[in-house]
Design a protein around this motif. Sequence first.
Motif, mmCIF file in Angstrom:
data_model
loop_
_atom_site.group_PDB
_atom_site.id
_atom_site.type_symbol
_atom_site.label_atom_id
_atom_site.label_comp_id
_atom_site.label_asym_id
_atom_site.label_seq_id
_atom_site.Cartn_x
_atom_site.Cartn_y
_atom_site.Cartn_z
ATOM 1 N N MET A 158 -3.701 -4.298 -3.086
ATOM 2 C CA MET A 158 -3.548 -2.814 -2.723
ATOM 3 C C MET A 158 -2.179 -2.730 -3.366
ATOM 4 S SD MET A 158 -3.723 -3.142 1.094
ATOM 5 C CE MET A 158 -3.585 -4.634 2.291
ATOM 6 N N ALA A 159 -1.039 -3.252 -3.686
ATOM 7 C CA ALA A 159 -0.254 -2.316 -4.982
ATOM 8 C C ALA A 159 -0.943 -2.247 -5.628
ATOM 9 C CB ALA A 159 1.388 -3.540 -4.496
ATOM 10 N N ALA A 160 -1.189 -3.308 -6.659
ATOM 11 C CA ALA A 160 -1.760 -3.656 -8.303
ATOM 12 C C ALA A 160 -2.902 -3.335 -8.478
ATOM 13 C CB ALA A 160 -2.233 -4.391 -8.052
ATOM 14 N N ALA A 161 -3.528 -1.471 -6.678
ATOM 15 C CA ALA A 161 -5.097 -1.203 -7.553
ATOM 16 C C ALA A 161 -4.433 0.528 -7.464
ATOM 17 C CB ALA A 161 -5.802 -1.209 -6.089
ATOM 18 N N LEU A 162 -3.446 0.865 -7.233
ATOM 19 C CA LEU A 162 -3.224 1.561 -7.659
ATOM 20 C C LEU A 162 -1.417 1.580 -8.674
ATOM 21 C CD1 LEU A 162 -2.652 3.890 -4.727
ATOM 22 C CD2 LEU A 162 -4.674 3.953 -6.358
ATOM 23 N N ALA A 163 -0.941 0.388 -9.409
ATOM 24 C CA ALA A 163 -0.568 0.416 -10.190
ATOM 25 C C ALA A 163 -0.755 1.300 -11.645
ATOM 26 C CB ALA A 163 0.414 -0.596 -10.561
ATOM 27 N N LYS A 164 0.584 1.524 -12.734
ATOM 28 C CA LYS A 164 -0.282 1.381 -13.926
ATOM 29 C C LYS A 164 -0.203 0.488 -14.733
ATOM 30 C CE LYS A 164 2.397 5.694 -14.374
ATOM 31 N NZ LYS A 164 3.746 5.529 -13.093
ATOM 32 N N MET A 205 6.525 -5.752 -10.184
ATOM 33 C CA MET A 205 5.996 -4.906 -10.143
ATOM 34 C C MET A 205 6.997 -3.371 -10.229
ATOM 35 S SD MET A 205 2.086 -5.753 -8.162
ATOM 36 C CE MET A 205 1.763 -4.148 -8.823
ATOM 37 N N GLY A 206 7.950 -3.625 -11.060
ATOM 38 C CA GLY A 206 9.062 -2.932 -10.995
ATOM 39 C C GLY A 206 9.547 -1.916 -9.707
ATOM 40 N N LEU A 265 4.606 2.305 -9.677
ATOM 41 C CA LEU A 265 4.430 -0.038 -9.782
ATOM 42 C C LEU A 265 3.610 0.624 -10.871
ATOM 43 C CD1 LEU A 265 3.007 -0.671 -6.311
ATOM 44 C CD2 LEU A 265 5.270 -0.741 -7.188
ATOM 45 N N ARG A 266 4.090 -0.792 -11.951
ATOM 46 C CA ARG A 266 3.481 -0.983 -13.490
ATOM 47 C C ARG A 266 3.138 -2.459 -13.066
ATOM 48 N NH1 ARG A 266 8.711 -1.543 -14.540
ATOM 49 N NH2 ARG A 266 9.559 -3.751 -14.536
ATOM 50 N N GLY A 267 1.739 -2.794 -13.747
ATOM 51 C CA GLY A 267 1.651 -4.013 -13.563
ATOM 52 C C GLY A 267 2.171 -5.125 -14.434
ATOM 53 N N ALA A 268 1.767 -5.884 -13.433
ATOM 54 C CA ALA A 268 2.630 -7.581 -13.519
ATOM 55 C C ALA A 268 1.528 -8.774 -14.243
ATOM 56 C CB ALA A 268 3.965 -7.800 -13.192
ATOM 57 N N ALA A 294 0.946 -0.825 -0.621
ATOM 58 C CA ALA A 294 0.127 -0.258 0.022
ATOM 59 C C ALA A 294 0.938 1.194 -0.183
ATOM 60 C CB ALA A 294 -0.770 -0.249 1.025
ATOM 61 N N LEU A 295 2.123 1.298 0.639
ATOM 62 C CA LEU A 295 2.886 2.781 0.798
ATOM 63 C C LEU A 295 3.629 2.844 -0.504
ATOM 64 C CD1 LEU A 295 4.333 2.456 5.116
ATOM 65 C CD2 LEU A 295 2.400 3.868 3.838
ATOM 66 N N LEU A 296 3.907 1.918 -1.285
ATOM 67 C CA LEU A 296 4.547 1.435 -2.471
ATOM 68 C C LEU A 296 3.948 1.997 -3.433
ATOM 69 C CD1 LEU A 296 7.009 -1.734 -3.037
ATOM 70 C CD2 LEU A 296 7.525 0.541 -3.481
ATOM 71 N N ALA A 297 2.526 1.223 -3.592
ATOM 72 C CA ALA A 297 1.697 2.210 -4.175
ATOM 73 C C ALA A 297 1.329 3.284 -4.107
ATOM 74 C CB ALA A 297 0.215 1.128 -4.471
ATOM 75 N N ARG A 298 1.291 3.906 -3.022
ATOM 76 C CA ARG A 298 0.691 5.720 -3.108
ATOM 77 C C ARG A 298 2.099 6.563 -2.810
ATOM 78 N NH1 ARG A 298 -2.682 7.801 1.365
ATOM 79 N NH2 ARG A 298 -2.661 10.314 0.421
ATOM 80 N N THR A 299 3.038 5.745 -2.038
ATOM 81 C CA THR A 299 4.147 7.466 -1.736
ATOM 82 C C THR A 299 5.766 7.456 -2.331
ATOM 83 O OG1 THR A 299 4.906 6.343 -0.320
ATOM 84 C CG2 THR A 299 3.396 7.457 -0.296
ATOM 85 N N GLY A 300 5.448 5.736 -3.190
ATOM 86 C CA GLY A 300 6.726 5.226 -4.211
ATOM 87 C C GLY A 300 7.550 4.308 -3.387
#
Length: 430
Positions: free
Chosen positions: A177-183, A138-139, A157-160, A105-111
């Motif tokens: 959670m990560a994938a929800a906000l990934a490209k 996911m990068g 993050l990007r989709g995989a 979740a943190l990675l997806a929201r803040t990188g």
Amino acid sequence: MDQLVIRGGKPLRGTIPISGAKNAALPLMVASLLTEDSLTLSNVPALDDIVTMSELLKNHGVAVEDVPGANRGRTLRLTAAPPVSTVAPYEIVNRIRASVLVLGALLARTGEATVSMPGGDAIGIRPIDQHLKGLEAMGAKIELKGGNVIASAPGGLRGATIRFPFVSVGATENLLMAAALAKGTTILENAAREPEVTDLAHCLNAMGATIHGIGTECLVVQGVEALHGAEHAVVPDRIEAGTYAVAAAITGGELVLDGARTDHLGAVFETMGKAGVNVSNGLGKVRVSHPTGRCRGFDVITHPYPGFPTDMQAQFMALMAVADGASLITETIFENRFMHAPELSRMGADITVHGSSAMVRGNPRLRGAPVMATDLRASVCLVLAGMAAEGETVVNGVYHLDRGYERLEEKLRAVGADIRRTQDDRAIVP
Ligand code: UD1
């Protein structure tokens, strides 16, 4: 140190209300990190693990408020307005393994995210390699340093497509959670199908995520730019319900499990049927009974959902300990999950453990004894055995129970159990 003192031999009769699931509430609380809007969760159980998760989220900058007036469980409003701190410290992660879910979740929201590595625990080594491999696919760049996982994804993050080599509840939740906000699109193959994972996926969709295949082993997540707030009720706790079903059976009583989801308890109730326990479902209420407390011997193999849950294995061992005939448990999920066996043996149970299998030869009479709880489900198995045993059982290490069973003694006392909490005086003698 608190202890539970139980006098066995009382058949339980009445209705037990089933609380919200701890294992659903924890990842749902983490999902609040994915948006700056408020996520309101109702039917949250009042448990020590929920308090610890609140502490962790507050540490990340999340405002956690109790919304008054909830008629079942607690209602929590969680708001992760910026700035969000991205460091999950050892002192908290060490107390609750589900903390590792903040990583995705943190990675997806803040990188970025720095999360202390969760250690092993009593039931096994429990690595997080699948969480990390998935995030790398996911990068994310991941480094292990000073006992911490240091992760970054500066460009997002990007989709995989990720195929899990075995089913992992936590890794599926983290990557969802990560994938929800990934490209782009993420495909999770051999994903966990546990009701708690499904509950998280439904909540994420209510927050604006696009997840398809919910409840199947292939989850397809179309990443979105941002998520928004939502309101969501935590799914009822199938493990708590299953535990009280065993309490009814082992005491030769009859309990109504108010609010239990029978559709989440298929393998548990099917096994109870084989053991001769009566389970009926009418007017939205599940009724469980056994005339004597001594069911037929039966076999169990733990599997990911919809198989028989590893989190019910210890409770069923208590039932087997007093069954008529021999039973066999095979544990396929965790490598060290029979620590309750020697404690049950102290009460007269006849159990032989060989690697991942335990042979239990039923004994009509267990005798109360002082016993030590080693983990959450092991502790409740000793409480169950104590309620079936002659005389007094003193369960030590009760703090494990407080992590995962809401108002356990109160609920059991209300249906006729002789159980009370005391302090172990020896712990305070200088
Ligand atoms: C969750 C539940 C726990 C339950 C378990 C299995 C929560 C808070 N906890 O734990 O109560 O017993 O599911 O139903 O929901 N594994 C790896 N590498 C990984 C991840 C897991 O080897 O990266 C292994 C574990 O050590 C274990 C198995 O996979 O042997 C399954 O673990 P997993 O499903 O991930 O359990 P948790 O999510 O930790």
